[in-house]
Design a protein around this motif. Structure first.
Motif, short mmCIF file in Angstrom:
data_model
loop_
_atom_site.label_atom_id
_atom_site.label_comp_id
_atom_site.label_asym_id
_atom_site.label_seq_id
_atom_site.Cartn_x
_atom_site.Cartn_y
_atom_site.Cartn_z
N ASP A 80 7.67 -9.78 -5.87
CA ASP A 80 7.90 -9.89 -7.30
C ASP A 80 8.14 -11.35 -7.69
N LEU A 81 8.36 -11.59 -8.97
CA LEU A 81 8.52 -12.95 -9.47
C LEU A 81 9.72 -13.68 -8.87
N GLU A 82 10.67 -12.91 -8.38
CA GLU A 82 11.87 -13.52 -7.78
C GLU A 82 11.74 -13.67 -6.27
N GLY A 83 10.57 -13.31 -5.74
CA GLY A 83 10.32 -13.49 -4.32
C GLY A 83 10.71 -12.32 -3.44
N LYS A 84 11.18 -11.22 -4.03
CA LYS A 84 11.56 -10.06 -3.23
C LYS A 84 10.32 -9.40 -2.65
N LYS A 85 10.41 -8.94 -1.40
CA LYS A 85 9.30 -8.38 -0.65
C LYS A 85 9.34 -6.85 -0.71
N TYR A 86 8.18 -6.22 -0.91
CA TYR A 86 8.08 -4.76 -1.00
C TYR A 86 6.95 -4.27 -0.09
N LEU A 87 7.23 -3.24 0.68
CA LEU A 87 6.19 -2.55 1.45
C LEU A 87 5.44 -1.63 0.48
N ASP A 88 4.13 -1.79 0.41
CA ASP A 88 3.34 -1.07 -0.59
C ASP A 88 2.72 0.19 0.00
N PHE A 89 3.18 1.35 -0.44
CA PHE A 89 2.59 2.62 -0.03
C PHE A 89 1.96 3.34 -1.22
N VAL A 90 1.46 2.53 -2.17
CA VAL A 90 0.73 3.05 -3.33
C VAL A 90 -0.66 2.43 -3.39
N SER A 91 -0.79 1.19 -2.97
CA SER A 91 -2.06 0.44 -2.94
C SER A 91 -2.78 0.45 -4.28
N GLY A 92 -2.00 0.26 -5.35
CA GLY A 92 -2.61 0.25 -6.67
C GLY A 92 -3.22 1.58 -7.05
N ILE A 93 -2.59 2.67 -6.64
CA ILE A 93 -3.08 4.05 -6.75
C ILE A 93 -4.41 4.19 -6.01
N GLY A 94 -4.36 3.86 -4.73
CA GLY A 94 -5.52 4.08 -3.86
C GLY A 94 -6.62 3.05 -3.98
N VAL A 95 -6.34 1.90 -4.57
CA VAL A 95 -7.37 0.89 -4.80
C VAL A 95 -7.45 -0.13 -3.66
N PHE A 96 -6.32 -0.72 -3.30
CA PHE A 96 -6.35 -1.86 -2.38
C PHE A 96 -6.39 -1.38 -0.92
N ALA A 97 -7.51 -0.81 -0.55
CA ALA A 97 -7.68 -0.26 0.80
C ALA A 97 -7.58 -1.32 1.88
N LEU A 98 -8.03 -2.53 1.59
CA LEU A 98 -8.05 -3.61 2.59
C LEU A 98 -6.77 -4.43 2.59
N GLY A 99 -5.79 -4.05 1.78
CA GLY A 99 -4.58 -4.84 1.70
C GLY A 99 -4.79 -6.07 0.82
N TYR A 100 -3.75 -6.88 0.75
CA TYR A 100 -3.76 -8.02 -0.17
C TYR A 100 -4.11 -9.32 0.54
N HIS A 101 -4.78 -10.18 -0.22
CA HIS A 101 -5.15 -11.52 0.23
C HIS A 101 -6.04 -11.45 1.46
N ASP A 102 -6.98 -10.52 1.46
CA ASP A 102 -7.98 -10.47 2.52
C ASP A 102 -8.93 -11.66 2.33
N GLU A 103 -8.93 -12.56 3.29
CA GLU A 103 -9.61 -13.83 3.12
C GLU A 103 -11.11 -13.67 2.91
#
Length: 394
Positions: free
Chosen positions: A35-58
């Protein structure tokens, strides 16, 4: 501005059609959000099934940047290479014959509905054909998609819908036959109901639907917008059983963040339904969106995503079964692969908020089901981390 100020700004500017969680996400890395304050979250929603490859896949990011530097949009009056390559990849993965790209899942559903009605119209010239959909289903918010959504609360303020829709019960072939008439042009269902409670269609039921549609020459439509693209351990959920639809819809993980959907059909349906002038889209199938589809399809193969879903999805199932055994308030556990749900004997909103406070992103399905839909690249250690936080919240 800080996070609280941004939320206040949003509440004064955005149309209030969502009861949003009180967090502003700023960036993602792997299967975590920050989040904007730098807090870390484990994502088990993936944008409602969208981000299958995870974030910042190069590789994914680089493919989009490369396309942006070439061309983003031209319109469908011209060909473009990414759309051709994306259609080729989708045909290979799905076994379907014709592809139409859209901007969203709801638009894909609209195209599927029009395909079915045009198919029937060409047979008898009539415009009063009926579609059989299912109770508890969810197909989208546009008027056509809403009309075949089997949850009354979503429809009632916007009635009348497109009309001539009947609702049967999932996994109950007799209820389908009771809805059937000589005006029926299609049967549409989610192969795994998502919003309606993570309810998979049974193999025998799908076989019965296929036989019924073949006998009556009506179209069988599978909505794989949420449950497709590897989420069940097969590229598309129906492929586990080999029961092929005439028309299929896809979106969400198809573009892994870039808005893109598609409806596909067999050659038979394609040759006997939509023709030039029947359907169109300004943005659908543009080079940027299709470059995303091409890269997603490439990485699914290179990273053996389906194998990971099968292995880690089975581990997730076992761990959620353990959670269920510890808590009498959990009355059912359903799903397959990486689309699973825990049904509780009461509302789950407080539990989801408690998880968010502890750094775990979850979402509901209805009021009493926690829906589990992580990125498809999670490992067993991520499952263990999620289970640990979930147990604390329960």
């Amino acid at each position: 501005m800080n996070m609280k100020e941004y939320i206040e700004e949003a509440e004064g500017a955005l149309l209030h059609t969502y009861n949003r969680y009180q967090v502003v996400f700023d960036k993602g890395e792997d299967v975590y959000l920050y989040d904007l304050e730098g807090k870390k979250y484990l994502d088990f929603v993936s944008g409602i099934g969208v981000f299958a490859l995870g974030y910042h896949d190069e590789a994914y990011n680089d493919a989009l940047k490369k396309q942006i530097d070439k061309i983003i949009h031209t319109s469908n009056y011209y060909y473009n290479v990414p759309a051709i390559e994306a259609a080729k990849a989708i045909k290979k993965a799905s076994g379907m014959d014709r592809v139409f790209f859209t901007n969203s899942g709801a638009e894909a559903i609209e195209g599927a509905i029009k395909t079915a009605r045009k198919y029937a119209y060409l047979k008898d010239g009539s415009t009063d054909h009926e579609i059989i959909a299912f109770e508890h289903s969810f197909h989208g918010r546009t008027m056509g998609a809403l009309s075949i959504t089997g949850t009354k609360k979503y429809r009632e303020a916007f009635e009348p819908g497109i009309g001539n829709i009947k609702f049967a019960e999932l996994n109950d072939i007799e209820s389908v036959k009771n809805c059937l008439s000589d005006k029926t042009c299609a049967i549409i269902l989610e192969t795994v109901q998502g919003e309606g409670g993570i309810r998979p269609a049974k193999e025998e039921f799908l076989k019965q639907l296929r036989e019924l549609c073949d006998a009556k020459d009506i179209l069988l439509i599978f909505d794989e917008i949420q449950c497709g693209m590897g989420r069940t351990g097969s590229m598309f959920a129906w492929q586990k059983f080999g029961i092929k639809p005439d028309v299929m819809t896809s979106a969400k993980a198809l573009g892994c963040g870039v808005p893109v959907g598609a409806f596909m059909m067999t050659e038979k349906a394609g040759q006997s339904s939509l023709v030039a002038g029947d359907h169109g889209t300004t943005y659908g199938g543009n080079p940027l969106a299709c470059a995303a589809v091409c890269q997603v399809m490439k990485e699914f193969e290179e990273k053996d995503i389906l194998k990971n879903v099968q292995e880690v999805g089975a581990y997730l199932w076992d761990k959620l079964e353990e959670v269920k055994s510890h808590h009498s308030e959990i009355i059912d556990h359903r799903g397959v692969g990486m689309i699973q749900g825990l049904e509780f004997d009461g509302p789950v909103a407080e539990k989801i908020n408690a998880a968010l406070a502890k750094g775990l992103v979850l979402i509901n399905a209805g009021t009493n089901i926690i829906r589990i839909m992580p990125p498809l690249v999670i490992s067993k250690k991520h499952v263990d981390e999620m289970i640990g936080i979930l147990e604390e919240c329960l």
